[in-house]
Design a protein around this motif. Structure first.
Motif, PDB file in Angstrom:
ATOM      1  N   VAL A   1       7.366  44.043  27.329  1.00 16.10           N
ATOM      2  CA  VAL A   1       6.773  42.773  26.910  1.00 16.10           C
ATOM      3  C   VAL A   1       5.279  42.954  26.638  1.00 16.10           C
ATOM      4  CG1 VAL A   1       6.320  40.401  27.592  1.00 16.10           C
ATOM      5  CG2 VAL A   1       8.507  41.420  28.130  1.00 16.10           C
ATOM      6  N   PHE A   2       4.608  43.776  27.453  1.00 11.25           N
ATOM      7  CA  PHE A   2       3.187  44.012  27.205  1.00 11.25           C
ATOM      8  C   PHE A   2       2.964  44.837  25.938  1.00 11.25           C
ATOM      9  CE2 PHE A   2       2.231  42.169  31.241  1.00 11.25           C
ATOM     10  CZ  PHE A   2       0.961  41.654  31.041  1.00 11.25           C
ATOM     11  N   ALA A   3       3.904  45.749  25.649  1.00  6.59           N
ATOM     12  CA  ALA A   3       3.817  46.462  24.370  1.00  6.59           C
ATOM     13  C   ALA A   3       3.898  45.457  23.229  1.00  6.59           C
ATOM     14  CB  ALA A   3       4.937  47.494  24.259  1.00  6.59           C
ATOM     15  N   GLY A   4       4.778  44.456  23.368  1.00  3.90           N
ATOM     16  CA  GLY A   4       4.918  43.420  22.353  1.00  3.90           C
ATOM     17  C   GLY A   4       3.653  42.590  22.213  1.00  3.90           C
ATOM     18  N   THR A   5       3.112  42.160  23.336  1.00  2.00           N
ATOM     19  CA  THR A   5       1.922  41.309  23.301  1.00  2.00           C
ATOM     20  C   THR A   5       0.723  42.083  22.743  1.00  2.00           C
ATOM     21  OG1 THR A   5       0.913  39.508  24.522  1.00  2.00           O
ATOM     22  CG2 THR A   5       0.879  41.631  25.593  1.00  2.00           C
ATOM     23  N   MET A   6       0.704  43.394  23.003  1.00  2.00           N
ATOM     24  CA  MET A   6      -0.407  44.213  22.509  1.00  2.00           C
ATOM     25  C   MET A   6      -0.428  44.249  20.982  1.00  2.00           C
ATOM     26  SD  MET A   6      -1.445  48.034  23.616  1.00  2.00           S
ATOM     27  CE  MET A   6      -0.250  48.897  22.627  1.00  2.00           C
ATOM     28  N   ILE A   7       0.741  44.503  20.369  1.00  2.00           N
ATOM     29  CA  ILE A   7       0.711  44.570  18.897  1.00  2.00           C
ATOM     30  C   ILE A   7       0.554  43.166  18.299  1.00  2.00           C
ATOM     31  CG2 ILE A   7       2.125  46.691  18.885  1.00  2.00           C
ATOM     32  CD1 ILE A   7       4.169  44.960  17.275  1.00  2.00           C
ATOM     33  N   TYR A   8       0.911  42.140  19.071  1.00  2.00           N
ATOM     34  CA  TYR A   8       0.688  40.768  18.614  1.00  2.00           C
ATOM     35  C   TYR A   8      -0.801  40.448  18.589  1.00  2.00           C
ATOM     36  CZ  TYR A   8       0.636  35.646  18.751  1.00  2.00           C
ATOM     37  OH  TYR A   8       0.385  34.330  18.502  1.00  2.00           O
ATOM     38  N   ILE A   9      -1.505  40.814  19.667  1.00  2.00           N
ATOM     39  CA  ILE A   9      -2.936  40.501  19.766  1.00  2.00           C
ATOM     40  C   ILE A   9      -3.782  41.425  18.894  1.00  2.00           C
ATOM     41  CG2 ILE A   9      -4.899  40.464  21.345  1.00  2.00           C
ATOM     42  CD1 ILE A   9      -2.862  39.654  23.547  1.00  2.00           C
ATOM     43  N   GLN A  10      -3.492  42.748  18.981  1.00  2.00           N
ATOM     44  CA  GLN A  10      -4.316  43.727  18.280  1.00  2.00           C
ATOM     45  C   GLN A  10      -4.065  43.711  16.769  1.00  2.00           C
ATOM     46  OE1 GLN A  10      -6.521  45.974  19.776  1.00  2.00           O
ATOM     47  NE2 GLN A  10      -6.201  44.995  21.756  1.00  2.00           N
ATOM     48  N   LEU A  11      -2.797  43.654  16.382  1.00  4.48           N
ATOM     49  CA  LEU A  11      -2.470  43.818  14.962  1.00  4.48           C
ATOM     50  C   LEU A  11      -1.995  42.528  14.320  1.00  4.48           C
ATOM     51  CD1 LEU A  11      -0.389  47.112  15.403  1.00  4.48           C
ATOM     52  CD2 LEU A  11      -2.824  46.926  14.884  1.00  4.48           C
ATOM     53  N   GLU A  12      -1.897  41.461  15.126  1.00  3.61           N
ATOM     54  CA  GLU A  12      -1.359  40.188  14.665  1.00  3.61           C
ATOM     55  C   GLU A  12      -0.017  40.388  13.957  1.00  3.61           C
ATOM     56  OE1 GLU A  12      -4.367  38.162  12.475  1.00  3.61           O
ATOM     57  OE2 GLU A  12      -5.838  38.435  14.054  1.00  3.61           O
TER      58      GLU A  12
END
Lengths: 250, 298
Positions: B47-58
């Motif tokens: 889930v944190f991998a998911g949130t990371m690409i959501y925040i960093q790469l939108e």
């Protein structure tokens, strides 16, 4: 075909198998007998890779399989049955055979997905043939756990055959069988040899061993004490001593 | 009455995600007869991998979902290699303790790289449906549909393919399975990866329904999955589904009638009641022998 060289297995100070060498030739039924605790089952477990060997080598068709994982040994063409039945009792007769079917076919990538998903019609036919061979034709959809004892024994033999072996290790297949069933088993083993399968038979039931085997090796305290045809073994002094106990020891 | 039905509906939909978590636990328990306490934390990593690409790469929703599942699978494989492969076959307690240690390790890792308390997660299905007096959140509907599709696919895999047959054979008798030429190590590895992928989907659905994520998600997911699995009956997949739905409904009802602070208290109370009066869970009878087996090995 199968060659054991100076095979040993020690459990602490106990020499369960000690410096055992023997050769099983293609197309024969080779008997391995001996009193209780003489190392027969240990030998089977060493050949199949359940137990690590202490010393010595095992080769099968010229390949060293001394420390091969069980599923590798099966892929090489070695199958076994168990002394105490180990069927998948929550699977049906058909599924028990289906899960084992064609393990020696190799893993060609083109057929891999199909094999794992559904299998092909030849594979299905060979399972049906095996069910008929085991005399379970009307029991195919029964759960293995619901079969009678004799039927379970037959299914175990069929399941080992389903893997497509060249050499079959039978660990006391006649244990608990009545004479009629032993005669049937005798007949089945002869049919298998005609199909080109070699058999290593570990057995207590002498009616079966003496009748069906080509050659016999006798173990006592982990050592081979005699080897020869059934007639030679029956007249061997060391063998009689091992089974009956020598008079001066008693 | 309307409240009761509405709560049951809510609980049912949320419970479908608990059911997924419980299915993952059950798959691992079924083939290994061992508990993987790190199951929740490995999903949390996904889930944190998911949130990371959501925040960093939108990144879009699909990419976030893929990253979540991929992260969960990789973390799951890491757990399997350490706790269940490197730690020997006979060492049941050692694998459980090491899975606890890996849990702490994963949680530490995430808190180092994500020092804030909460992070945003992209929302899913921002709509709602009304049927007369009843009301369904879109996110919950999507959650339920995904869970249902995944469960049907898993059922087909387990009961209609030879891989599923091999997996069930390994689960019943690993030694005999080896001698049928089944590479049991590979089957266990695949079951782990599969369970982690299912967990990853569950994690994605839950996080996007909540629209936020914290490092405590691992603890939360392990608890929900473990309780749901126990309620349903250890080792049974229909049991895991029933247990998950039951847990969801119990939580929704107790939140409404007693207040949110009593929600977990009631859930634990029901868990203990089950353990005392019906230790086999909802689907327990058929699995009596399996339970005995697991007791023997523990």
């Amino acid at each position: 075909m199968l060659e054991l060289q100076a095979l040993s297995k020690h459990f602490g100070g106990v020499h369960a198998v000690d410096d055992l060498s023997l050769t099983v030739n293609r197309g024969e039924i080779f008997g391995l007998i001996g009193p209780n605790g003489s190392g027969k089952s240990t030998t089977v477990n060493l050949i199949c890779g359940v137990l690590p060997v202490t010393a010595g080598t095992i080769s099968f068709e010229g390949h060293d399989i001394t420390s091969a994982q069980p599923h590798r040994a099966v892929a090489a063409g070695l199958a076994r049955t168990f002394q105490n039945i180990r069927l998948f009792s929550h699977l049906t007769v058909w599924q028990n055979l289906w899960v084992a079917q064609g393990r020696t076919d190799g893993h060609e990538s083109s057929r891999f997905v199909k094999r794992w998903l559904a299998g092909d019609s030849t594979a299905r036919r060979s399972v049906s043939d095996l069910i008929a061979f085991a005399g379970l034709s009307d029991r195919g959809d029964e759960y293995a756990g619901n079969l009678a004892f004799g039927e379970q024994r037959r299914l175990e033999l069929a399941r080992a055959l389903a893997t497509g072996p060249k050499l079959l290790l039978l660990d006391e297949p006649a244990a608990g069988m009545n004479l009629e069933e032993v005669r049937e088993l005798d007949e089945r083993l002869r049919q298998l040899v005609e199909r080109g399968i070699t058999i290593l038979l570990v057995e207590h039931v002498m009616e079966l061993v003496m009748g069906v085997t080509d050659r016999i090796a006798v173990l006592n305290f982990g050592r081979k004490i005699a080897e020869g045809t059934p007639a030679e073994i029956q007249n061997d002094e060391a063998v009689q001593e091992a089974y009956l106990g020598s008079s001066n020891k008693a | 009455m309307v409240d009761f039905v509405q709560n049951t509906l809510d609980g049912f939909f949320i419970g479908s995600s608990y059911a997924l978590l419980a299915i993952g636990f059950t798959l691992i328990f079924g083939v290994m007869r061992r508990l993987n306490l790190s199951y929740g934390p490995s999903i949390m990593l996904g889930v944190f991998a998911g949130t990371m690409i959501y925040i960093q790469l939108e990144a879009g929703l699909v990419f976030v979902a893929c990253a979540t599942v991929l992260g969960a699978v990789l973390a799951g494989i890491y757990v399997e290699r350490i706790c269940f492969w490197a730690v020997g076959r006979g060492a049941v307690l050692a694998s459980m303790v090491s899975s606890f240690a890996i849990w702490m390790q994963l949680e530490e890792l995430v808190t180092i790289f994500f020092p804030e308390r909460t992070y945003a997660f992209p929302p899913l299905g921002d709509f709602s449906l009304e049927f007369g007096p009843f009301f369904i959140r879109g996110a919950h509907l999507v959650m339920f549909l995904c869970a249902a599709v995944l469960t049907v696919l898993l059922h087909l895999l387990l009961y209609k393919t030879r891989f599923g047959l091999a997996l069930r054979a390994v689960s019943e008798n690993p030694l005999a399975a080896k001698f049928m030429g089944i590479n049991t190590g590979l089957v266990v590895f695949s079951a782990f990866a599969l369970a982690s992928a299912i967990g990853g989907v569950a994690g994605f659905l839950i996080a996007s329904a909540d629209q936020q994520i914290t490092p405590l998600f691992g603890l939360w997911a392990t608890f929900k999955g473990l309780i749901a699995m126990t309620l349903g009956g250890m080792g049974s997949i229909p049991g895991a589904i029933a247990g998950g739905l039951l847990l969801g409904i119990i939580e929704a009802q107790s939140t409404w009638y007693l207040g949110a602070e009593y929600r977990d208290l009631v859930a634990y109370f029901v868990l203990f009641a089950f353990l005392v009066f019906r230790p086999g869970g909802l689907f327990g009878q058929r699995l009596a022998t399996q339970n005995r087996l697991s007791m023997q090995r523990v």
